[in-house]
Design an enzyme around this catalytic site. Structure first.
Site, PDB file in Angstrom:
ATOM      1  CE  LYS A 106     -33.541   5.548 -34.966  1.00 44.59           C
ATOM      2  NZ  LYS A 106     -34.973   4.971 -35.535  1.00 44.59           N
ATOM      3  CG  ASP A 202     -44.501   8.773 -35.373  1.00 47.16           C
ATOM      4  OD1 ASP A 202     -45.297   9.853 -35.642  1.00 47.16           O
ATOM      5  OD2 ASP A 202     -43.472   8.879 -34.815  1.00 47.16           O
TER       6      ASP A 202
END
Length: 388
Positions: A106, A202
């Site tokens: 990532k 989240d």
């Protein structure tokens, strides 16, 4: 010395083979650097082989710089992703180490809006959390503006690629129910069983990754916060998360707790049942929560199920999941189950309390009662500072 074609040497390199001169130049291994613009990547060579290649090519300006691979995860990432340029948000790629192990990488650019603090927060938290329903981090790299995270490769990517696309028929009801239970187990670990008690803040469908057996793993801990075992925390001035998944008390006042994650889970559960995305669903002016409530009131929610998988489920199990989802999205945090109660509801056939009608609030960009900065789509995490 500088010329119109760039920098050139004033003195020649002395790299002849077998040179015994004390002034001879030598090659040294250098770690944690970016490669030049033009280079040749020599895979699966050891240091001596790399030395010989460089020695052979040192005087030939037409030859590209040779960079050897290494078992170092940090150097592997730098070599593999330096040429990708800058991205506006997190971008994930698949990679492979020399031992054949597949990894996911990532890469976060400086223009993404997430700072070094959030990135380090993710590293610290997830490196200390070990559970089969949480994604496992293998390494990371921080170099100037570059922030790279290396974690275990998830063959089936994120849940939203299946749930809202053409692949939805590949996850029948048994697989969906297994995913729901797996996410709940991951939340129980975060809230109750881990050494560090964590609120994710989240939780959403795109942050649920699936392995080769379609087992779910909660990912993306950049916004997570630790707490000391108390159910409710002080308010935060920085509200972060994704509208649609955010509990009312958190979105409006910044108060977050275990129960705010439970609210997000309820939205996620209803998305998994229906195959509909919270941010895009609208039917006769109703959002997904209102639609689920209407179905539960009429027939205990069985008709909410995604019709593409309707033949693969027991209706009572679907109705129970819809009821649990509605209990999780109750307006008052006290009316929502805690994580231990939630998992018990999903794994037993005990009686469930009837849910109250949730508060259905549809925010639009013309809504002046709420900062426009809170308006965001399902795929993007958003933050805003609120005054106390």
């Amino acid at each position: 010395m500088f010329s119109c074609s760039g920098c050139v040497r004033k003195t020649e390199l002395l790299c002849e083979r077998n040179s015994t001169s004390k002034d001879a130049n030598v090659f040294y291994p250098v770690a944690n650097i970016k490669p030049p613009d033009f280079y040749e990547f020599a895979n699966s060579v050891d240091f001596e082989e790399c030395y010989q290649i460089c020695l052979h090519n040192y005087g030939n300006k037409s030859k590209k710089t040779i960079i050897a691979s290494t078992v170092s995860i940090t150097l592997f990432v730098i070599l593999s992703f330096a040429a990708f340029g800058f991205w506006r948000c997190r971008v994930e790629h698949m990679g492979k180490l020399q031992d054949g192990k597949e990894i996911a990488v990532k890469r976060l650019s400086s223009s993404s809006g997430q700072g070094k603090e959030e990135f380090l927060n993710e590293i610290v938290l997830i490196s200390k959390l070990q559970h089969k329903s949480l994604v496992r981090v293998l390494g990371y790299c921080i170099k100037e503006e570059e922030r790279i995270l290396i974690y275990e490769f998830m063959l089936n990517k994120s849940l939203d690629t299946f749930l809202f696309g053409k692949k939805k028929v590949e996850i029948d009801w048994p697989k969906r129910f297994n995913i729901i239970q797996g996410i709940a187990r991951g939340l129980l670990y975060l809230h109750r069983d881990s050494r560090l008690r964590v609120i994710h803040r989240d939780l959403k469908v795109s942050n649920i990754l699936l392995d080769e057996k379609m087992n779910p793993k909660i990912s993306d801990f950049g916004l997570a916060r630790m707490y000391q075992g108390t159910e409710y925390l002080d308010n935060t001035r920085r509200v972060v998360g994704t509208l649609g998944y955010m509990a009312p008390e958190y979105a409006w006042t910044g108060a977050f707790s275990e129960k705010s994650d439970i609210y997000s889970f309820g939205v996620l559960l209803l998305e998994i049942v229906s195959g509909e995305k919270i941010s895009r669903f609208s039917y006769d002016g109703k959002n997904l929560l209102a639609y689920a409530w209407e179905f539960w009131s009429e027939n205990r929610g069985t008709d909410l199920l995604d019709q593409d998988v309707a033949d693969s489920c027991p209706p009572c199990e679907v109705g129970r999941c819809v009821q649990i989802g509605l209990l999780c999205v109750q307006h008052q945090p006290a009316d929502r189950p805690n994580t231990l109660e939630l998992l018990s509801m999903l794994t037993t056939t005990s009686d469930l309390p009837p849910p109250k009608q949730p508060t259905f609030v549809v925010h639009t960009r013309d809504d002046q009662s709420m900062p426009n900065a809170l308006i965001t789509v399902n795929e993007m995490t958003q933050s805003v500072f609120l005054g106390r």
